[in-house]
Enzyme design. Structure first.
Site, PDB file in Angstrom:
ATOM      1  N   HIS A  44       0.723  -1.287  -0.046  1.00 13.58           N
ATOM      2  CA  HIS A  44      -0.004   0.238   0.059  1.00 13.58           C
ATOM      3  C   HIS A  44       0.687   1.249  -0.066  1.00 13.58           C
ATOM      4  O   HIS A  44       0.305   2.385  -0.266  1.00 13.58           O
ATOM      5  CB  HIS A  44      -0.793  -0.148   1.226  1.00 13.58           C
ATOM      6  N   GLN A 147       0.260 -13.650   5.322  1.00 13.82           N
ATOM      7  CA  GLN A 147      -0.696 -12.876   5.818  1.00 13.82           C
ATOM      8  C   GLN A 147      -2.269 -13.546   5.588  1.00 13.82           C
ATOM      9  O   GLN A 147      -2.738 -13.712   4.536  1.00 13.82           O
ATOM     10  CB  GLN A 147      -0.841 -11.492   5.224  1.00 13.82           C
ATOM     11  N   GLU A 149      -6.069 -12.722   5.827  1.00 15.70           N
ATOM     12  CA  GLU A 149      -6.737 -11.484   5.746  1.00 15.70           C
ATOM     13  C   GLU A 149      -8.051 -11.732   5.091  1.00 15.70           C
ATOM     14  O   GLU A 149      -8.525 -10.606   4.741  1.00 15.70           O
ATOM     15  CB  GLU A 149      -5.996 -10.234   5.323  1.00 15.70           C
ATOM     16  N   ASP A 175      -8.730  -6.260   6.441  1.00 18.70           N
ATOM     17  CA  ASP A 175      -9.400  -6.719   5.430  1.00 18.70           C
ATOM     18  C   ASP A 175     -10.271  -8.120   5.876  1.00 18.70           C
ATOM     19  O   ASP A 175     -11.147  -8.599   5.106  1.00 18.70           O
ATOM     20  CB  ASP A 175      -8.116  -7.104   4.577  1.00 18.70           C
TER      21      ASP A 175
END
Length: 262
Positions: A44, A147, A149, A175
């Site tokens: 991001h 991750q 999510e 998320d």
């Protein structure tokens, strides 16, 4: 060996901060002012691979350690960042054991995986000065964090966590909540139940856990729950916070014409 990996596997609990502005100077300042482990946010944040390398050089020169969150788990991205010297990686949005196996394979040389070979002329091998890099060191020093999510990942998490080469599971609560239609409602029961479910599955798998500070949990809460790695502030928010605070202090001051003796 990767000292950050050693510390985590030894049971130490590591606090980190995000770097999202793509600035080596800001990252260097953060290291000098108490944030010795920084996570470069390639998913991001601003910049590309050469920006991340420049940040890593600044952080390491200042005495810190970097973790890179890559934008995705593709073979190409993993090969490039590993060749450029990153050895602690967070891979986002891993929902299946097949994805986990593909990522673990792409991150390790043949014998353990299928990482492309160019060891003698890459930054990771010290430009060819680390003679044992490809044979053993690259695998030993890799800290691979996947991750979790999405609700799909939770359903497959026991199998994901058991994939050889996966060192740690990172919970992405925002998320995760969004995947069950609870975006920005992390404190409601449904996301909290999912987080607890993840914690139980990962504990059963014997893998360490990582996450962000938030979702109703501060540093002390996470350490008490046994998390080994937690990421708190980010450089963008620190700039925003400082700008807002000093602007508020400015606006509370009397105008120059109102100051006695001005």
């Amino acid at each position: 060996m990767n000292p950050l990996k050693q510390r985590i596997l030894a049971g130490e609990q590591i606090a980190a901060a995000w770097v999202q502005l793509g600035s080596p100077d800001i990252a260097e300042i953060m290291v000098h002012h108490g944030w010795k482990v920084l996570v470069i946010d390639g998913e991001h944040g601003r910049g590309g691979i050469e920006d991340w390398v420049a940040i890593a050089r600044a952080v390491e020169a200042a005495g810190g350690e970097v973790v890179l969150r890559v934008p995705d788990g593709s073979d190409t991205i993993l090969k490039q960042v590993l060749d450029r010297g990153f050895r602690s990686l967070i891979v986002p949005f891993v929902n299946t054991a097949a994805q986990a196996r593909s990522i673990a394979a792409a991150a390790r040389y043949p014998g353990l995986g299928n990482r492309g070979y160019c060891a003698p002329i890459i930054r990771a091998s010290g430009w060819g000065t680390r003679e044992g890099y490809a044979r053993q060191e690259a695998s030993d020093e890799l800290l691979l964090i996947l991750q979790c999510e999405h609700i799909e990942a939770v359903e497959n998490l026991a199998e994901i966590a058991s994939v050889p080469g996966v060192d740690m599971v990172f919970i992405g609560p925002n998320d995760l909540a969004g995947s069950i239609d609870h975006l920005e409602r992390l404190l409601e029961p449904a996301p909290q139940v999912l987080i607890k479910r993840i914690e139980a599955i990962v504990a059963e798998a014997g893998k360490p856990l990582a996450t962000i500070v938030g979702a109703g949990r501060n540093w002390s809460d996470l350490w008490a729950l046994g998390y080994r790695f937690a990421v708190g502030p980010n450089d963008v928010s620190l700039v925003i916070e400082g700008a807002r605070r000093t602007a508020s202090e400015r606006d509370r001051l009397p105008l120059p014409s109102q100051v006695t003796g001005y």
